[in-house]
Design a protein around this motif. Structure first.
Motif, PDB file in Angstrom:
ATOM      1  N   SER A  92      24.557  37.040  39.934  1.00  0.00           N
ATOM      2  CA  SER A  92      23.845  37.054  38.391  1.00  0.00           C
ATOM      3  C   SER A  92      22.346  37.505  38.379  1.00  0.00           C
ATOM      4  O   SER A  92      21.900  38.160  37.455  1.00  0.00           O
ATOM      5  CB  SER A  92      24.269  35.743  37.914  1.00  0.00           C
ATOM      6  OG  SER A  92      25.354  35.598  37.874  1.00  0.00           O
ATOM      7  N   MET A  93      21.338  36.892  39.442  1.00  0.00           N
ATOM      8  CA  MET A  93      20.254  36.986  39.148  1.00  0.00           C
ATOM      9  C   MET A  93      19.913  38.463  39.314  1.00  0.00           C
ATOM     10  O   MET A  93      19.173  39.193  38.593  1.00  0.00           O
ATOM     11  CB  MET A  93      19.649  36.266  40.434  1.00  0.00           C
ATOM     12  CG  MET A  93      18.022  36.857  40.533  1.00  0.00           C
ATOM     13  SD  MET A  93      17.472  35.974  42.325  1.00  0.00           S
ATOM     14  CE  MET A  93      17.792  37.366  43.296  1.00  0.00           C
ATOM     15  N   TYR A  94      20.534  39.254  40.191  1.00  0.00           N
ATOM     16  CA  TYR A  94      20.387  40.837  40.406  1.00  0.00           C
ATOM     17  C   TYR A  94      20.981  41.430  39.213  1.00  0.00           C
ATOM     18  O   TYR A  94      20.228  42.457  38.806  1.00  0.00           O
ATOM     19  CB  TYR A  94      20.968  41.428  41.613  1.00  0.00           C
ATOM     20  CG  TYR A  94      20.274  40.948  43.138  1.00  0.00           C
ATOM     21  CD1 TYR A  94      18.834  41.234  43.035  1.00  0.00           C
ATOM     22  CD2 TYR A  94      20.698  40.216  43.806  1.00  0.00           C
ATOM     23  CE1 TYR A  94      18.033  40.824  44.019  1.00  0.00           C
ATOM     24  CE2 TYR A  94      20.059  39.912  45.335  1.00  0.00           C
ATOM     25  CZ  TYR A  94      18.693  40.155  45.308  1.00  0.00           C
ATOM     26  OH  TYR A  94      18.047  39.962  46.472  1.00  0.00           O
TER      27      TYR A  94
ATOM     28  N   THR B   8      30.407  42.526  34.589  1.00  0.00           N
ATOM     29  CA  THR B   8      29.864  42.330  33.466  1.00  0.00           C
ATOM     30  C   THR B   8      28.315  43.248  33.680  1.00  0.00           C
ATOM     31  O   THR B   8      28.074  43.776  32.563  1.00  0.00           O
ATOM     32  CB  THR B   8      29.145  40.914  33.102  1.00  0.00           C
ATOM     33  OG1 THR B   8      30.521  40.287  32.755  1.00  0.00           O
ATOM     34  CG2 THR B   8      28.337  40.657  31.958  1.00  0.00           C
ATOM     35  N   GLY B   9      27.934  43.194  34.911  1.00  0.00           N
ATOM     36  CA  GLY B   9      26.896  43.904  34.951  1.00  0.00           C
ATOM     37  C   GLY B   9      26.895  45.332  35.026  1.00  0.00           C
ATOM     38  O   GLY B   9      26.248  46.222  34.330  1.00  0.00           O
TER      39      GLY B   9
ATOM     40  N   LEU C 280      36.370  40.678  28.247  1.00  0.00           N
ATOM     41  CA  LEU C 280      35.196  40.975  27.374  1.00  0.00           C
ATOM     42  C   LEU C 280      34.364  42.324  28.269  1.00  0.00           C
ATOM     43  O   LEU C 280      34.150  43.136  27.363  1.00  0.00           O
ATOM     44  CB  LEU C 280      34.205  39.930  27.312  1.00  0.00           C
ATOM     45  CG  LEU C 280      34.686  38.709  26.182  1.00  0.00           C
ATOM     46  CD1 LEU C 280      33.536  37.568  26.299  1.00  0.00           C
ATOM     47  CD2 LEU C 280      34.694  39.336  24.870  1.00  0.00           C
ATOM     48  N   ALA C 281      34.192  42.293  29.460  1.00  0.00           N
ATOM     49  CA  ALA C 281      33.540  43.403  30.118  1.00  0.00           C
ATOM     50  C   ALA C 281      34.356  44.683  30.026  1.00  0.00           C
ATOM     51  O   ALA C 281      33.964  45.543  29.847  1.00  0.00           O
ATOM     52  CB  ALA C 281      33.330  42.846  31.806  1.00  0.00           C
ATOM     53  N   LEU C 282      35.689  44.401  30.058  1.00  0.00           N
ATOM     54  CA  LEU C 282      36.561  45.576  30.223  1.00  0.00           C
ATOM     55  C   LEU C 282      36.407  46.362  28.870  1.00  0.00           C
ATOM     56  O   LEU C 282      36.440  47.518  28.718  1.00  0.00           O
ATOM     57  CB  LEU C 282      37.926  45.131  30.600  1.00  0.00           C
ATOM     58  CG  LEU C 282      38.391  44.880  31.979  1.00  0.00           C
ATOM     59  CD1 LEU C 282      39.591  44.217  32.015  1.00  0.00           C
ATOM     60  CD2 LEU C 282      38.263  46.392  32.583  1.00  0.00           C
TER      61      LEU C 282
END
Length: 732
Positions: A111-113, A142-143, A174-176
């Motif tokens: 998540s940080m990256y 998500t990224g 949601l990402a899709l």
């Protein structure tokens, strides 16, 4: 303990002293653990990397009560790392301390990256995780979705489906759906839609809103509206705002306004600044000045931060500008204590919309004096000002300024610069700059082609068009063809239109509705109405609302008013509801063809049946129609009635321009009775316009009212009415 931490932030003693201050009794306390974790977070925001590293050393010395507490605190510190240098340090710390087998720590690193936009490093951490959970997959999905890398999102999803004991959840979908919208793959989106219904997740408000967004992104607003109206039972403010924004972005201003007005009536939801910022541009284009003022008053009553909300204040400025209320826009601007560059740009745009170009250029001068940071939008707006004014002198000055500031290399600035030179008729300068550009796009070529055609350099335009086809990587698109057609009209050459028509047929562009609409319009404007009608009637032609409006207007401009009327009824039979543009075309047709009775009937139909508020164009058509038929008394009564009964809400009907147009008609028809009344009205408005005083004087003289004519000349001679300085047609 919290007081000690707070004091530490304020006084910033050494970390060594901080260690000494810690009582031994706190060494195993969970509150100490949380305070240390907070220390790491605050160091991320306030302090240098060296101090952040020292804070980590303190964290490293903390005695931990259990492994779970350690993981929780470490994840908090990882979350606090918001730049790549700190990210590397934290990642290295995780490796050195052997935390790579702890899934929550590794997920925090992913998540940080992702937040840093470093998907390569996020992917690397993901690959290092031996046993992944759904959070690992969702973080990476998500990224990639946020980066609009939709092929990678779909590949990851297929891999996730093959993983054992893992089930996609709301975050996954949601990402899709976000990726489907970016990819414009409505077919895949419909599949996901059906899948969510089958597994019982469709009732989720977030997913319902995401599906709506997906359809809107894929230009299937019809599906999006069905989802909103029928499926989103518990509509959130986000859903309402999304629909308003989508209608606004697609140019459906009336629909955007309608949805906003429905939102206002919702008992449990109140519009917010996003609602206002999205509906204001629609209100501006519709000319609903009273509704704009109403929103402005609501914003003030609620105490919303108009001064700090750049998007909202800019939208309000722009809306006032589109309604020609420059005074309100300037007052709003003056109320903002620290206007941003975007706000200054919006004010220049307001002056451009109101044809007060010199005032806009003066605003630019103020920006320079106040040392406001200029951006590409500033330059684009200024080049539009110069092109609109036709001032090559000012355009060259702004060009030099953009070179000085290093902004001329920006692509959108370069395109605006070419457009400015073309508008000023300086095709040579446009060509020189075009040849010097390091990068260009399809807009650059289309601007050059249109400029050549518009300035009568048809051969140069066609040469560049051929070069674009055979030499350049940018192939002609529908905008290129439209540019050629519109430019050909300026060249007054039917042969060019026929050549372009042949190219359209050769390239199979007859399915492009917008291209065919412009082709039909072009034939109608050069008087070949039969050819326009044949194209319109072709079975393969996919007509839209604009197609009918263009053909109705085409009949009217070619003196076939009865055909316009027939086509209007045929349009309704085909399921198309007339809009404001339809009635403008109809009224203009009736005006040119002397169909007074039909014109009045259509105007009444527009207002009563279709509830369309008359715009300035509609009122002008009515006045022109009555004036041509010498119905000046009726025209005078129409204007007075509309003003007194407020039929012209949002339209500056009681203006110098409208009364001046009626005065011109009176002068043409030698109507002294109405002309005298209008002249009196204009004199009370103190327009200061020499042209209207001259018209009044000529009207009196033509009717042998010598005394009144002398009085008008006397007023002019006393300097109460000043003649506006002439503007040379020669380019400076």
């Amino acid at each position: 303990m919290n007081t000690l931490i707070k004091s530490f932030y304020q006084n910033r003693p050494s970390l060594f002293l901080f260690r000494k201050l810690l009582p031994a009794s706190f060494s195993t306390s969970h509150s100490v653990l949380e305070s240390y974790a907070s220390l790491g977070c605050c160091y991320d925001v306030r302090n240098s990397f060296g101090e952040f590293r020292d804070a980590f050393n303190v964290f490293d010395e903390m005695p931990m009560r259990n492994n779970g507490d350690l993981m929780h605190s470490l994840c908090r510190v990882i979350k606090a790392s918001n730049n790549i240098e700190k990210g590397y340090f934290v990642h290295d710390y995780v490796k050195r301390k052997g935390f790579e087998n702890h899934i929550i720590v590794m997920n925090s690193l992913i998540s940080m990256y992702v937040k840093m936009g470093r998907m390569d490093l996020a992917q690397q951490v993901f690959d290092d995780v031996v046993v992944k959970d759904i959070v690992s997959w969702n973080s990476l999905l998500t990224g990639y979705a946020q980066k609009q890398n939709w092929p990678r999102v779909f590949d990851l999803f297929l891999c996730l489906r093959q993983a054992d004991n893992l089930v996609p959840n709301v975050v996954t979908y949601l990402a899709l759906l976000l990726s489907v919208g970016h990819a414009n793959e409505v077919g895949i989106g419909m599949s996901f839609h059906g899948h969510l219904i089958s597994i019982g997740l469709y009732s989720n408000v977030q997913l319902g809103t995401a599906i709506f967004y997906m359809y809107a992104k894929c230009d299937r607003l019809d599906y999006a509206v069905v989802v909103f109206e029928q499926d989103l039972i518990n509509k959130s403010l986000v859903s309402w705002n999304a629909l308003i924004a989508t209608y606004k972005q697609k140019g459906y201003d009336a629909e955007a306004a309608d949805i906003y007005e429905r939102l206002v009536l919702e008992p449990d939801i109140k519009p917010d600044s996003f609602s206002f910022a999205n509906v204001l541009p629609a209100y501006g284009r519709l000319g609903y000045i009273q509704r704009i003022k109403s929103i402005h008053s609501v914003i003030i009553k609620r105490g919303l931060d108009m001064k700090g909300d750049v998007v909202l204040s800019t939208a309000m400025l722009d809306a006032y500008g589109k309604c020609s209320d420059v005074k309100a826009a300037k007052f709003l601007f003056d109320c903002i204590h620290q206007p941003t560059t975007a706000t200054w740009n919006a004010l220049i745009a307001v002056y451009n919309l109101s044809d007060e170009i010199e005032n806009g250029l003066n605003i630019f001068g103020q920006m320079v004096r106040h040392k406001v940071s200029l951006d590409p939008i500033t330059m684009v707006t200024l080049f539009q000002s110069c092109g609109q004014m036709g001032s090559l002198k000012h355009g060259k000055m702004i060009h030099g300024f953009s070179l000085l500031k290093g902004l001329s290399s920006n692509l959108i600035v370069g395109n605006a610069l070419i457009d400015m030179y073309m508008r000023c008729g300086c095709t040579k300068s446009a060509q020189v700059f075009f040849s010097s550009m390091c990068t260009e796009n399809i807009v650059t070529w289309n601007t050059m082609i249109y400029g050549y055609m518009k300035n009568g350099c048809s051969s140069s335009g066609l040469t560049l068009f051929r070069q674009m086809r055979f030499v350049n990587e940018y192939k002609p698109d529908s905008v290129t063809i439209i540019s050629l057609l519109q430019g050909s009209l300026a060249a007054s050459g039917s042969c060019y239109i026929e050549l372009i028509h042949a190219y359209i047929l050769k390239q199979g562009l007859v399915s492009e509705t917008q291209v065919m609409n412009i082709l039909i319009d072009s034939y109608a404007k050069i008087g070949i109405i039969d050819k326009a009608r044949d194209l319109f009637m072709e079975n393969d032609f996919k007509r839209d609302q604009s197609s009918w409006n263009i053909m109705i207007a085409g009949y009217g401009m070619n003196g076939q008013g009865s055909e316009s009327s027939k086509l209007f009824y045929q349009m309704q039979d085909n399921g198309y509801a007339p809009d404001a543009i339809t009635f403008t075309s109809l009224l203009s047709s009736c005006s040119h063809c002397g169909l007074i009775e039909d014109g009045c009937k259509f105007f009444d139909l527009m207002v009563t049946k279709y509830k369309i508020k008359p715009t300035m164009e509609h009122w002008t058509c009515i006045i022109d129609m009555l004036g041509r038929a010498n119905g000046l008394e009726e025209a005078y009564d129409v204007i007075r009635t509309a003003i007194s009964q407020k039929y012209s809400e949002g339209v500056p009907l009681d203006s110098v321009a409208v009364w001046g147009a009626l005065l011109s008609a009176c002068n043409n028809n030698m109507n002294m009775k109405v002309g005298g009344l209008v002249g009196l009205k204009l004199s009370k408005m103190e327009s200061g316009d020499y042209m209207y005083s001259s018209l009044i004087s000529n009207l009196y003289s033509s009717n042998e009212k010598w005394k009144e004519a002398r009085e008008i000349r006397k007023v002019f001679g006393d300097g109460k009415l000043m003649k506006k300085p002439g503007v040379s047609s020669l380019k400076s």
